[in-house]
Scaffold this motif. Structure first.
Motif, PDB file in Angstrom:
ATOM      1  N   LEU A  26     115.964 -58.081 -74.692  1.00  0.00           N
ATOM      2  CA  LEU A  26     115.335 -57.756 -73.402  1.00  0.00           C
ATOM      3  C   LEU A  26     115.608 -58.833 -72.345  1.00  0.00           C
ATOM      4  CD1 LEU A  26     111.937 -56.315 -74.664  1.00  0.00           C
ATOM      5  CD2 LEU A  26     113.947 -55.044 -73.845  1.00  0.00           C
ATOM      6  N   MET A  27     115.627 -60.093 -72.757  1.00  0.00           N
ATOM      7  CA  MET A  27     115.868 -61.183 -71.801  1.00  0.00           C
ATOM      8  C   MET A  27     117.284 -61.156 -71.248  1.00  0.00           C
ATOM      9  SD  MET A  27     113.147 -62.697 -71.049  1.00  0.00           S
ATOM     10  CE  MET A  27     113.796 -64.053 -70.114  1.00  0.00           C
ATOM     11  N   VAL A  28     118.228 -60.602 -71.989  1.00  0.00           N
ATOM     12  CA  VAL A  28     119.603 -60.485 -71.477  1.00  0.00           C
ATOM     13  C   VAL A  28     119.607 -59.706 -70.166  1.00  0.00           C
ATOM     14  CG1 VAL A  28     121.817 -59.331 -71.909  1.00  0.00           C
ATOM     15  CG2 VAL A  28     120.805 -60.768 -73.667  1.00  0.00           C
ATOM     16  N   PHE A  29     118.833 -58.639 -70.098  1.00  0.00           N
ATOM     17  CA  PHE A  29     118.800 -57.820 -68.890  1.00  0.00           C
ATOM     18  C   PHE A  29     118.090 -58.540 -67.745  1.00  0.00           C
ATOM     19  CE2 PHE A  29     119.250 -54.907 -72.434  1.00  0.00           C
ATOM     20  CZ  PHE A  29     120.374 -54.201 -72.041  1.00  0.00           C
ATOM     21  N   ILE A  30     117.058 -59.277 -68.066  1.00  0.00           N
ATOM     22  CA  ILE A  30     116.346 -60.047 -67.040  1.00  0.00           C
ATOM     23  C   ILE A  30     117.254 -61.136 -66.485  1.00  0.00           C
ATOM     24  CG2 ILE A  30     114.369 -61.573 -66.615  1.00  0.00           C
ATOM     25  CD1 ILE A  30     113.554 -58.651 -67.167  1.00  0.00           C
ATOM     26  N   ILE A  31     117.915 -61.853 -67.368  1.00  0.00           N
ATOM     27  CA  ILE A  31     118.812 -62.936 -66.945  1.00  0.00           C
ATOM     28  C   ILE A  31     119.981 -62.377 -66.135  1.00  0.00           C
ATOM     29  CG2 ILE A  31     120.442 -64.685 -67.778  1.00  0.00           C
ATOM     30  CD1 ILE A  31     118.449 -65.075 -70.156  1.00  0.00           C
ATOM     31  N   GLN A  32     120.546 -61.255 -66.575  1.00  0.00           N
ATOM     32  CA  GLN A  32     121.666 -60.659 -65.854  1.00  0.00           C
ATOM     33  C   GLN A  32     121.235 -60.207 -64.464  1.00  0.00           C
ATOM     34  OE1 GLN A  32     124.962 -60.585 -66.975  1.00  0.00           O
ATOM     35  NE2 GLN A  32     125.224 -60.172 -64.796  1.00  0.00           N
ATOM     36  N   ASN A  33     120.045 -59.649 -64.346  1.00  0.00           N
ATOM     37  CA  ASN A  33     119.523 -59.234 -63.050  1.00  0.00           C
ATOM     38  C   ASN A  33     119.382 -60.441 -62.125  1.00  0.00           C
ATOM     39  OD1 ASN A  33     116.900 -58.864 -61.256  1.00  0.00           O
ATOM     40  ND2 ASN A  33     117.878 -56.860 -61.526  1.00  0.00           N
ATOM     41  N   ALA A  34     118.832 -61.526 -62.646  1.00  0.00           N
ATOM     42  CA  ALA A  34     118.665 -62.744 -61.852  1.00  0.00           C
ATOM     43  C   ALA A  34     120.022 -63.294 -61.433  1.00  0.00           C
ATOM     44  CB  ALA A  34     117.891 -63.790 -62.646  1.00  0.00           C
ATOM     45  N   GLN A  35     120.968 -63.305 -62.354  1.00  0.00           N
ATOM     46  CA  GLN A  35     122.317 -63.820 -62.058  1.00  0.00           C
ATOM     47  C   GLN A  35     122.992 -62.963 -60.997  1.00  0.00           C
ATOM     48  OE1 GLN A  35     123.644 -66.636 -63.515  1.00  0.00           O
ATOM     49  NE2 GLN A  35     125.235 -66.429 -61.974  1.00  0.00           N
TER      50      GLN A  35
ATOM     51  N   THR B 246     112.490 -62.266 -82.489  1.00  0.00           N
ATOM     52  CA  THR B 246     113.427 -63.020 -81.647  1.00  0.00           C
ATOM     53  C   THR B 246     114.577 -62.135 -81.178  1.00  0.00           C
ATOM     54  OG1 THR B 246     114.574 -63.847 -83.626  1.00  0.00           O
ATOM     55  CG2 THR B 246     112.883 -65.278 -82.641  1.00  0.00           C
ATOM     56  N   THR B 247     115.017 -61.211 -81.998  1.00  0.00           N
ATOM     57  CA  THR B 247     116.088 -60.292 -81.598  1.00  0.00           C
ATOM     58  C   THR B 247     115.636 -59.409 -80.436  1.00  0.00           C
ATOM     59  OG1 THR B 247     117.021 -60.278 -83.814  1.00  0.00           O
ATOM     60  CG2 THR B 247     117.625 -58.446 -82.378  1.00  0.00           C
ATOM     61  N   ILE B 248     114.423 -58.877 -80.528  1.00  0.00           N
ATOM     62  CA  ILE B 248     113.907 -58.016 -79.459  1.00  0.00           C
ATOM     63  C   ILE B 248     113.757 -58.811 -78.161  1.00  0.00           C
ATOM     64  CG2 ILE B 248     111.867 -56.724 -78.683  1.00  0.00           C
ATOM     65  CD1 ILE B 248     111.558 -55.829 -81.649  1.00  0.00           C
ATOM     66  N   VAL B 249     113.170 -59.993 -78.239  1.00  0.00           N
ATOM     67  CA  VAL B 249     112.987 -60.814 -77.038  1.00  0.00           C
ATOM     68  C   VAL B 249     114.341 -61.177 -76.434  1.00  0.00           C
ATOM     69  CG1 VAL B 249     112.190 -63.050 -76.192  1.00  0.00           C
ATOM     70  CG2 VAL B 249     110.734 -61.702 -77.706  1.00  0.00           C
ATOM     71  N   THR B 250     115.286 -61.570 -77.262  1.00  0.00           N
ATOM     72  CA  THR B 250     116.625 -61.922 -76.775  1.00  0.00           C
ATOM     73  C   THR B 250     117.289 -60.724 -76.114  1.00  0.00           C
ATOM     74  OG1 THR B 250     116.864 -63.581 -78.515  1.00  0.00           O
ATOM     75  CG2 THR B 250     118.877 -62.818 -77.444  1.00  0.00           C
TER      76      THR B 250
ATOM     77  N   SER C  54     109.137 -66.862 -67.433  1.00  0.00           N
ATOM     78  CA  SER C  54     109.868 -67.376 -68.605  1.00  0.00           C
ATOM     79  C   SER C  54     110.453 -68.767 -68.364  1.00  0.00           C
ATOM     80  CB  SER C  54     110.970 -66.397 -69.020  1.00  0.00           C
ATOM     81  OG  SER C  54     111.946 -66.292 -68.007  1.00  0.00           O
ATOM     82  N   GLY C  55     110.536 -69.167 -67.117  1.00  0.00           N
ATOM     83  CA  GLY C  55     111.067 -70.497 -66.817  1.00  0.00           C
ATOM     84  C   GLY C  55     110.008 -71.574 -66.745  1.00  0.00           C
ATOM     85  N   ARG C  56     108.789 -71.222 -66.988  1.00  0.00           N
ATOM     86  CA  ARG C  56     107.692 -72.193 -66.906  1.00  0.00           C
ATOM     87  C   ARG C  56     107.475 -72.890 -68.247  1.00  0.00           C
ATOM     88  NH1 ARG C  56     103.255 -69.229 -63.043  1.00  0.00           N
ATOM     89  NH2 ARG C  56     104.600 -69.242 -61.222  1.00  0.00           N
ATOM     90  N   PRO C  57     106.905 -74.092 -68.191  1.00  0.00           N
ATOM     91  CA  PRO C  57     106.620 -74.813 -69.448  1.00  0.00           C
ATOM     92  C   PRO C  57     105.710 -74.025 -70.386  1.00  0.00           C
ATOM     93  CG  PRO C  57     106.401 -76.286 -67.572  1.00  0.00           C
ATOM     94  CD  PRO C  57     106.604 -74.909 -67.010  1.00  0.00           C
TER      95      PRO C  57
END
Length: 154
Positions: free
Chosen positions: A60-69, A54-58, A17-20
């Motif tokens: 799900l990404m909250v959990f990915i971002i929180q895991n990374a953090q 966009t709601t679904i992606v957002t 997700s961090g790639r161009p």
């Protein structure tokens, strides 16, 4: 087992997700959606598609971002703990500081604020002493050479 699988997936997902390419893909989806607006007469269903996506992606990404953090924060704490452990003048009580209750953290913070104010005051005093010593040396040098003091010209 599930935790390890999620961690591996989360690391893979955060790299992707961090790639161009991820941005370009998301941009293309929004662009296609926008261009299809006239085709669907800008209907409520047409708007619902992008809103839901966009709601679904957002979500799900909250959990990915929180895991990374969480992982990054833990790694930073471990590295700092190691630096504290090997630094002889450091206080070992700072290791695992993040595990302290908020009231204890507030006490430590106040202690550092007091230390900073004291250091600032000492720095100011030292600066004044250095400035006076330099002025004395300049005055003595001017006297030895028989030169007038530039401050007297004012």
């Amino acid at each position: 087992m599930l935790s390890d699988a999620f961690s591996r997936f989360a690391r893979w997902m955060e790299r992707q997700s961090g790639r161009p390419g991820a941005f370009v893909t998301a941009f293309a989806v929004v662009l296609v959606w926008g261009l299809t607006g006239p085709l669907f007469h800008f209907s409520d269903t047409w708007q619902l598609v992008i809103n839901t996506g966009t709601t679904i992606v957002t979500f799900l990404m909250v959990f990915i971002i929180q895991n990374a953090q969480n992982r990054d924060t833990q790694a930073i704490h471990l590295k700092l703990d190691e630096l504290i452990r090997v630094t002889h003048s450091a206080r070992n009580g700072m290791i695992d500081l993040e595990e302290m209750p908020d009231t204890e953290l507030a006490k430590v913070k106040r202690s550092f604020e007091h230390l900073a104010k004291t250091a600032e005051c000492l720095d100011h005093r030292i600066d004044e002493k250095v400035e006076r010593a330099v002025e004395r040396e300049v005055d003595e040098e001017l006297d030895e050479r028989g030169l007038p003091d530039p401050a007297d010209r004012r």
